[in-house]
Design a protein around this motif. Structure first.
Motif, short mmCIF file in Angstrom:
data_model
loop_
_atom_site.label_atom_id
_atom_site.label_comp_id
_atom_site.label_asym_id
_atom_site.label_seq_id
_atom_site.Cartn_x
_atom_site.Cartn_y
_atom_site.Cartn_z
N LYS A 20 14.47 37.70 0.80
CA LYS A 20 13.53 37.98 -0.01
C LYS A 20 14.00 38.52 -1.53
CE LYS A 20 9.88 37.60 2.81
NZ LYS A 20 9.68 36.42 3.24
N ASN A 21 15.16 38.69 -1.48
CA ASN A 21 15.78 39.37 -2.90
C ASN A 21 15.81 38.05 -3.80
OD1 ASN A 21 17.68 39.96 -4.71
ND2 ASN A 21 19.22 40.89 -3.34
N ASP A 22 15.37 38.32 -5.10
CA ASP A 22 15.23 37.33 -6.04
C ASP A 22 16.68 36.88 -6.51
OD1 ASP A 22 12.31 37.54 -6.00
OD2 ASP A 22 12.46 38.89 -7.88
N THR A 23 17.65 37.51 -6.22
CA THR A 23 18.94 37.19 -6.82
C THR A 23 19.80 36.13 -5.66
OG1 THR A 23 20.12 39.14 -6.08
CG2 THR A 23 19.31 38.82 -8.24
N MET A 24 19.02 36.04 -4.45
CA MET A 24 19.71 35.34 -3.36
C MET A 24 19.05 34.17 -3.28
SD MET A 24 22.15 35.73 -0.81
CE MET A 24 22.22 37.41 -0.48
N ARG A 25 19.43 32.81 -2.77
CA ARG A 25 18.94 31.91 -2.69
C ARG A 25 19.43 31.20 -1.25
NH1 ARG A 25 19.62 27.99 -7.73
NH2 ARG A 25 21.51 29.24 -8.41
N ASP A 26 18.90 30.30 -0.74
CA ASP A 26 19.31 29.69 0.63
C ASP A 26 20.83 29.48 0.72
OD1 ASP A 26 16.42 29.48 1.25
OD2 ASP A 26 16.22 27.43 0.73
N PHE A 31 29.37 24.29 1.26
CA PHE A 31 30.66 24.71 0.76
C PHE A 31 30.52 26.20 0.53
CE2 PHE A 31 34.19 25.63 -2.07
CZ PHE A 31 35.05 24.40 -1.67
N ALA A 32 31.16 26.91 1.15
CA ALA A 32 31.32 28.35 1.08
C ALA A 32 32.78 28.89 0.52
CB ALA A 32 31.08 29.14 2.40
N HIS A 33 32.44 29.89 -0.57
CA HIS A 33 33.64 30.25 -1.21
C HIS A 33 33.65 31.81 -1.36
CE1 HIS A 33 36.48 30.45 -5.02
NE2 HIS A 33 35.65 31.28 -5.47
N THR A 34 34.72 32.25 -0.42
CA THR A 34 34.69 33.72 -0.28
C THR A 34 35.89 34.25 -1.09
OG1 THR A 34 33.71 33.38 2.17
CG2 THR A 34 34.77 35.51 1.70
N TYR A 69 26.58 36.77 -3.07
CA TYR A 69 26.59 38.09 -2.12
C TYR A 69 27.72 38.75 -2.82
CZ TYR A 69 27.62 41.22 1.53
OH TYR A 69 27.66 42.60 2.07
N ILE A 70 27.59 40.08 -3.01
CA ILE A 70 28.62 40.86 -3.40
C ILE A 70 28.67 42.09 -2.60
CG2 ILE A 70 29.41 42.66 -5.54
CD1 ILE A 70 27.80 40.85 -7.22
N TYR A 87 36.30 44.75 -3.21
CA TYR A 87 35.00 44.13 -3.37
C TYR A 87 35.28 42.65 -2.50
CZ TYR A 87 33.30 47.35 -6.85
OH TYR A 87 32.89 48.50 -7.27
N SER A 88 34.17 42.09 -2.16
CA SER A 88 33.90 40.80 -1.62
C SER A 88 32.80 40.07 -2.14
CB SER A 88 33.92 40.73 -0.06
OG SER A 88 32.40 41.38 0.26
#
Length: 130
Positions: A20-26, A31-34, A69-70, A87-88
């Motif tokens: 539900k977080n407005d700053t988070m999308r699906d 591709f994931a960048h960690t 995601y921070i 931090y990640s």
């Protein structure tokens, strides 16, 4: 019919219980960048504030990043958990090409310019979905 019902319940679950977080999308599984950051002076609140402000500004202005995601490490509860970072960041993209464009975009370069001097180490793990 069984497949159709499965798809229906999957879509219903995503819509009803999704983020539900407005700053988070699906979360895009392509591709994931960690990224893990170690600040030179993690005890410095001024450094943490500057880093968090710049990173949030970068994420808010990235044209390519999907999930944003921070995080910070929790107190490790098991020996296999590495909580040594400060931090990640987990960011997902629709493709490796989109991730490359993210690397080259102005908000990314500004973030490095603003706070790159604050970290002593950065490790990146990129992965493509299977």
């Amino acid at each position: 019919m069984k497949t159709l019902m499965t798809v229906f319940f999957l879509i219903f679950g995503i819509v009803a219980y999704g983020q539900k977080n407005d700053t988070m999308r699906d979360f895009d599984t392509n591709f994931a960048h960690t990224v893990y950051f170690w600040l030179q002076h993690p005890e410095s609140q001024a450094d943490r504030d500057a880093f968090e402000t710049s990173l949030q500004k970068f994420m808010d202005n990235s044209a390519y990043a999907k999930t944003k995601y921070i995080g910070r490490p929790p107190k490790a509860s098991r020996d296999v958990v590495d909580g040594s970072f400060t931090y990640s960041l987990i960011v997902t993209f629709e493709s490796a090409e989109a991730q490359q464009k993210y690397q080259d975009e102005a908000p990314h370069k500004l973030f490095i310019e603003e706070v790159g001097h604050l970290w002593s180490k950065v490790i990146v793990y990129d992965s493509k979905g299977i």
